[in-house]
Design an enzyme around this catalytic site. Structure first.
Site, PDB file in Angstrom:
ATOM      1  CB  ALA A 217       5.291  -3.827   1.074  1.00 23.78           C
TER       2      ALA A 217
ATOM      3  CD  GLU B 205       1.500  -5.273  30.177  1.00 21.26           C
ATOM      4  OE1 GLU B 205       1.290  -6.542  30.122  1.00 21.26           O
ATOM      5  OE2 GLU B 205       0.624  -4.373  30.816  1.00 21.26           O
TER       6      GLU B 205
ATOM      7  N   GLY C  50       1.964  -4.820  23.309  1.00 21.95           N
ATOM      8  CA  GLY C  50       2.348  -3.367  23.634  1.00 21.95           C
ATOM      9  C   GLY C  50       3.678  -3.119  24.413  1.00 21.95           C
TER      10      GLY C  50
ATOM     11  CG  ASN D 266      -2.087  -0.905   1.194  1.00 23.58           C
ATOM     12  OD1 ASN D 266      -2.354  -1.420   0.444  1.00 23.58           O
ATOM     13  ND2 ASN D 266      -2.362  -1.549   2.537  1.00 23.58           N
TER      14      ASN D 266
ATOM     15  N   GLY E 152       6.458   6.373  10.013  1.00 23.89           N
ATOM     16  CA  GLY E 152       6.408   5.612   8.841  1.00 23.89           C
ATOM     17  C   GLY E 152       6.428   4.135   9.099  1.00 23.89           C
TER      18      GLY E 152
ATOM     19  CG  ASP F 227       3.040  -4.523   9.496  1.00 27.09           C
ATOM     20  OD1 ASP F 227       2.236  -5.705   9.503  1.00 27.09           O
ATOM     21  OD2 ASP F 227       2.632  -3.685   8.912  1.00 27.09           O
TER      22      ASP F 227
ATOM     23  CB  THR G  73       2.256  -8.218  20.114  1.00 27.14           C
ATOM     24  OG1 THR G  73       0.930  -7.820  19.241  1.00 27.14           O
ATOM     25  CG2 THR G  73       3.167  -8.951  19.146  1.00 27.14           C
TER      26      THR G  73
END
Length: 308
Positions: free
Chosen positions: A50, A226, A224, A19, A290, A255, A222
């Site tokens: 990507a 922690e 955060g 994207n 980004g 990602d 996941t």
């Protein structure tokens, strides 16, 4: 056959989205029907597929990305960014759709809200996967997300070799076919995605065990700031701690985490060491602006923070 280049057999193959991320920072998020003033519009290469491919390549991996872009300026931006990062990006014929676009609003705390227009990502098909079967069968790790059609995800898993390790992030979350879940090793998701799939809000350890019961070989949640939780196939769980960092933008942090995890698995790491490294890499992702803000190579394993 003479004149036909050999297929690049990368240890890590990513099948997913590409994207253009259109990002604007705001002092506060608008309420329904409200207009607020934002900063300058920034355009970054993005898309979960990507993002993961670029991050893994910058960390030192040999990576192939199977994704579709449109014949437009955003597609040119993505192709250039991928190839400059060293990603093997075989070209598919352009369809009649524009490159996928993500509209991202970033608040003062670095958290974001995202609307995705799939565009050319919706054209990535099982037929495309069939053309790339040789790459998939030779991969050590196959990494997937859900910003492409689910039947394409299913076809990619089916094309993976018998010893290929499948890493899947169910984002955006949806119910997965049993044959896909059975190959996930691990299923990687954040707490919001776990809640969506389970239909209940529960402690991470309980959520991981409940997810394992649905068929994946392992689960990573996941957490955060922690860190992350690792759940092996036998139900044992391990917490990997996080580390506070100055958050600039959480776009693409999950990602980056998944990319680092998939790359280390493709290099032969065990699951918990790979997660420990991935949690560390997440820190740089939230410390820059980004979705593809990781600088090239040179990571030292250690704890970090990621938004999942």
């Amino acid at each position: 056959m003479p004149g036909v280049p050999p297929v690049n057999r990368s240890p890590l193959v990513v099948v997913g989205s590409a994207n253009a991320d259109l990002v604007v920072r705001v002092g506060r998020r608008p309420l329904p029907g409200e207009t607020v003033r934002g900063g300058d519009l920034a355009v970054h290469p993005g898309g979960k597929g990507a993002n993961q491919a670029v991050a893994a390549a910058r960390l030192g991996g040999r990576v192939t990305l199977l994704a579709r872009v449109g014949d437009d300026s955003h597609g040119a931006l993505l192709t250039r960014a991928l190839r400059e990062a060293g990603v093997d990006f075989p070209a598919f014929p352009y369809g009649n759709r524009p490159t996928g676009t993500a509209l991202i609003v970033v608040g003062p705390d670095g958290d974001n809200s995202i609307v995705v227009s799939p565009g050319a990502n919706a054209l990535l098909s099982p037929a495309d996967i069939a053309e790339q079967r040789e790459r998939l069968a030779a991969a050590r790790v196959l990494s997937l997300q859900l910003e492409i059609p689910l039947d394409t995800v299913t076809a990619a898993v089916g094309a993976a070799g018998p010893i290929t390790r499948v890493v899947l992030n169910p984002s955006p979350p949806t119910d997965l076919p049993a044959e896909v879940l059975a190959r996930c090793d691990p299923l990687v998701l954040n707490q919001h995605e776990a809640r969506h799939l389970l239909g209940v809000d529960t402690a991470p350890e309980e959520a991981a065990v409940a997810l394992l019961a649905r068929g994946p070989r392992s689960v990573v949640i996941t957490l955060g700031a922690e860190g992350a939780l690792v759940a092996e196939g036998d139900g044992t769980t391990t917490r990997v701690p996080g580390e506070e960092v100055a958050v600039v933008d959480t776009t693409g942090a999950g990602d980056a985490f998944t990319a680092a995890l998939a790359w280390r698995l493709s290099e032969g790491d065990g699951l918990t060491p790979a997660v420990r490294y991935a949690v560390h890499v997440g820190a740089e992702a939230v410390s820059g602006a980004g979705a593809q803000s990781l600088s090239p190579r040179g990571r030292t394993p250690g704890p970090a923070v990621t938004d999942g």
